[in-house]
Design a protein around this motif. Structure first.
Motif, short mmCIF file in Angstrom:
data_model
loop_
_atom_site.label_atom_id
_atom_site.label_comp_id
_atom_site.label_asym_id
_atom_site.label_seq_id
_atom_site.Cartn_x
_atom_site.Cartn_y
_atom_site.Cartn_z
N ASP A 1 38.08 41.13 41.27
CA ASP A 1 37.32 40.10 40.55
C ASP A 1 36.54 40.70 39.39
OD1 ASP A 1 37.77 37.81 42.48
OD2 ASP A 1 36.82 39.24 43.82
N ARG A 2 36.16 41.98 39.54
CA ARG A 2 35.42 42.71 38.52
C ARG A 2 36.06 44.08 38.36
NH1 ARG A 2 30.07 40.60 37.80
NH2 ARG A 2 29.76 38.75 39.10
N PHE A 3 35.99 44.60 37.13
CA PHE A 3 36.64 45.88 36.83
C PHE A 3 35.69 46.76 36.02
CE2 PHE A 3 39.68 42.39 36.93
CZ PHE A 3 40.55 42.81 37.93
N VAL A 4 35.40 47.93 36.58
CA VAL A 4 34.57 48.92 35.89
C VAL A 4 35.46 50.12 35.57
CG1 VAL A 4 32.61 50.49 36.10
CG2 VAL A 4 32.46 48.17 37.04
N LEU A 5 35.54 50.48 34.29
CA LEU A 5 36.38 51.59 33.86
C LEU A 5 35.50 52.79 33.52
CD1 LEU A 5 38.22 49.02 33.38
CD2 LEU A 5 39.36 50.36 31.62
N LEU A 6 35.84 53.92 34.11
CA LEU A 6 35.10 55.16 33.87
C LEU A 6 35.99 56.16 33.15
CD1 LEU A 6 33.35 55.77 37.33
CD2 LEU A 6 32.46 54.53 35.34
N ARG A 7 35.36 56.93 32.26
CA ARG A 7 36.06 58.03 31.59
C ARG A 7 35.06 59.14 31.33
NH1 ARG A 7 38.63 55.83 26.67
NH2 ARG A 7 39.87 54.71 28.23
N ARG A 8 35.32 60.29 31.92
CA ARG A 8 34.46 61.47 31.75
C ARG A 8 33.00 61.17 32.08
NH1 ARG A 8 37.18 63.02 25.95
NH2 ARG A 8 39.27 63.54 26.75
N GLY A 9 32.80 60.41 33.14
CA GLY A 9 31.45 60.16 33.63
C GLY A 9 30.72 59.01 32.97
N THR A 10 31.33 58.37 31.99
CA THR A 10 30.67 57.24 31.33
C THR A 10 31.48 55.97 31.53
OG1 THR A 10 31.80 57.66 29.22
CG2 THR A 10 29.67 58.74 29.56
N MET A 11 30.82 54.84 31.42
CA MET A 11 31.47 53.55 31.59
C MET A 11 32.01 53.09 30.25
SD MET A 11 29.85 50.12 33.31
CE MET A 11 28.78 49.78 31.92
N VAL A 12 33.31 52.90 30.20
CA VAL A 12 33.94 52.47 28.94
C VAL A 12 34.38 51.02 29.00
CG1 VAL A 12 34.69 54.79 28.32
CG2 VAL A 12 36.20 53.36 29.70
N GLY A 13 34.17 50.37 30.13
CA GLY A 13 34.51 48.96 30.24
C GLY A 13 33.92 48.36 31.48
N ASN A 14 33.46 47.11 31.38
CA ASN A 14 32.92 46.39 32.53
C ASN A 14 33.29 44.92 32.34
OD1 ASN A 14 31.49 45.37 34.67
ND2 ASN A 14 29.55 46.31 34.12
N TYR A 15 34.29 44.48 33.10
CA TYR A 15 34.87 43.16 32.86
C TYR A 15 34.89 42.33 34.13
CZ TYR A 15 36.96 45.86 29.00
OH TYR A 15 37.15 46.68 27.92
N THR A 16 34.83 41.02 33.97
CA THR A 16 35.20 40.12 35.05
C THR A 16 36.66 39.73 34.84
OG1 THR A 16 34.31 38.30 33.73
CG2 THR A 16 32.89 39.22 35.47
N ARG A 17 37.25 39.14 35.87
CA ARG A 17 38.70 38.90 35.84
C ARG A 17 39.11 37.99 34.67
NH1 ARG A 17 42.69 39.69 39.55
NH2 ARG A 17 44.58 38.47 39.22
N ASP A 18 38.25 37.01 34.36
CA ASP A 18 38.62 36.10 33.28
C ASP A 18 38.33 36.70 31.90
OD1 ASP A 18 35.90 35.99 33.49
OD2 ASP A 18 35.75 33.80 33.56
N GLY A 19 37.85 37.98 31.87
CA GLY A 19 37.55 38.61 30.60
C GLY A 19 38.56 39.65 30.17
N ILE A 20 39.62 39.86 30.99
CA ILE A 20 40.60 40.88 30.65
C ILE A 20 41.93 40.55 31.32
CG2 ILE A 20 40.02 42.43 32.58
CD1 ILE A 20 40.42 44.79 30.60
N THR A 21 43.03 40.82 30.63
CA THR A 21 44.35 40.63 31.21
C THR A 21 44.83 41.94 31.82
OG1 THR A 21 45.54 41.27 29.19
CG2 THR A 21 44.87 38.94 29.41
#
Length: 268
Positions: A224-244
Motif C-alpha cells: 500500500d506504501r513504498f519507501v525507496l532507500l539508496r545508500r542510507g537515504t530515502m529517495v522515494g516515499n509513495y502510496t499505491r495510487d501515487g506510483i505505477t
C-alpha cells in the motif's frame, strides 16, 4: 517525493511512524532522513539494493539499535525502543530472513519455542504437547496454511512454508506489526507467491506489515506504501495510487542513473 494519500488511512493513527530517522555507526552514516508509516491492515514496503540501509532500518524498528535522530512513534506515542523484547511487548514482531528455528524439532515445538504452555503442578509439571499441537494446527489453518503434519521436523518444510509458519506464529502471539526481512529473497516464483499470499492474509487479519524487499514486482502485489532507500537515504516515499509498477521498477533500477548507463552503453 510523496505520492497520493492512501484511502482510509490518513485519518487513522499509524501503528508505527518514523520521521526523519537517522543512524550513525562511528563515522559511517547508515541512515539519514528516513520516514515511513505502518497502518493496521496495510503493507508498507521498503525497497533497496544491498547497502541501501534496509537492515539498519529493520534493527531500529525491531529494537536492536536505537535511532540517533528523528522520531519513532508507536500508536502516536513518541518512544525509543531499548531491546527486541521491548519491541515485542509493544506488539512488533520481526521475522528475519535466516529464520531462528530448530530444524530437527517438529513444527509445533518451533511454533511455541520459548513460550511453551505447561500443565500439572510441582514435579508433575510438564509440557502440554496436546494443546501445542492443536493450537499450532488451528493457527496455521486460520491463515489458510494446511500443513501435512505439524509433527514433522520444521527442517523438512520448504523455505516458503517455514516463512508462513513464522507469519502465523506472529499473528497467534498477538503482534500488531509484522516486519518481514526479505521473505522471498531465496525462493522460487511459486514459493514466493505462497509467502506473499500469507503476507496478504496477515494484512487482512488487521496487522500492519513492513515488507523489506529488493523486488518491486513482489512489493507491488501486496503493498500500500513504498519507501525507496539508496545508500542510507530515502529517495522515494509513495502510496499505491501515487506510483505505477513501471515507475517503481524504474526507481529501483536507478532512475536517471540507469538512463545514463543505457545511453552510455548504446554509444559504446
Amino acid at each position: 517525493m510523496t505520492g497520493g494519500t492512501a484511502a482510509g488511512t490518513a485519518e487513522r493513527t499509524a501503528l508505527v511512524e518514523l520521521t526523519d530517522v537517522a543512524k550513525q555507526y562511528g563515522n559511517v552514516r547508515a541512515l539519514e532522513g528516513v520516514s515511513l508509516e505502518v497502518h493496521a491492515g496495510g503493507v508498507t514496503c521498503v525497497l533497496g539494493d544491498n547497502g541501501a540501509g534496509k537492515s539498519t532500518l529493520i534493527k531500529i524498528i525491531a529494537g536492536l539499535h536505537g535511532h540517533d535522530a528523528g522520531t519513532l512513534r508507536i500508536e502516536g506515542e513518541e518512544t525509543r525502543l531499548t531491546s527486541p523484547r521491548d519491541a515485542l511487548d509493544r506488539g512488533i514482531a520481526t521475522v528475519y530472513q535466516d529464520l531462528a528455528v530448530v530444524p530437527l524439532m517438529p513444527v509445533w515445538r518451533n511454533f511455541f519455542l520459548g513460550s511453551e504452555p505447561r500443565r500439572g503442578a510441582g514435579p508433575f509439571r510438564r509440557l502440554d504437547t496436546g494443546l501445542m499441537r492443536r493450537t499450532t494446527r488451528e493457527a496455521l489453518l486460520r491463515l489458510g496454511i494446511d500443513l501435512r503434519d505439524v509433527d514433522q521436523p520444521i527442517g523438512t518444510l520448504s523455505g516458503g512454508e517455514r516463512q508462513c509458519v513464522a507469519i502465523a506464529r506472529a499473528v497467534h502471539f498477538g503482534a500488531k506489526v509484522l516486519v518481514l526481512d526479505e521473505p522471498t529473497a531465496a525462493l522460487g516464483v511459486k514459493q514466493s507467491g505462497v509467502v506473499l499470499k500469507y503476507v496478504a492474509a496477515a494484512r487482512d487479519e488487521g496487522l500492519g506489515v513492513v515488507l523489506i524487499t529488493h523486488n518491486p514486482h513482489h512489493a507491488y502485489l501486496v503493498g500500500d506504501r513504498f519507501v525507496l532507500l539508496r545508500r542510507g537515504t530515502m529517495v522515494g516515499n509513495y502510496t499505491r495510487d501515487g506510483i505505477t509498477l513501471d515507475e517503481l521498477t524504474q526507481q529501483m533500477a536507478g532512475g536517471s542513473d540507469l538512463d545514463a548507463l543505457v545511453h552510455e552503453l548504446r554509444r559504446s
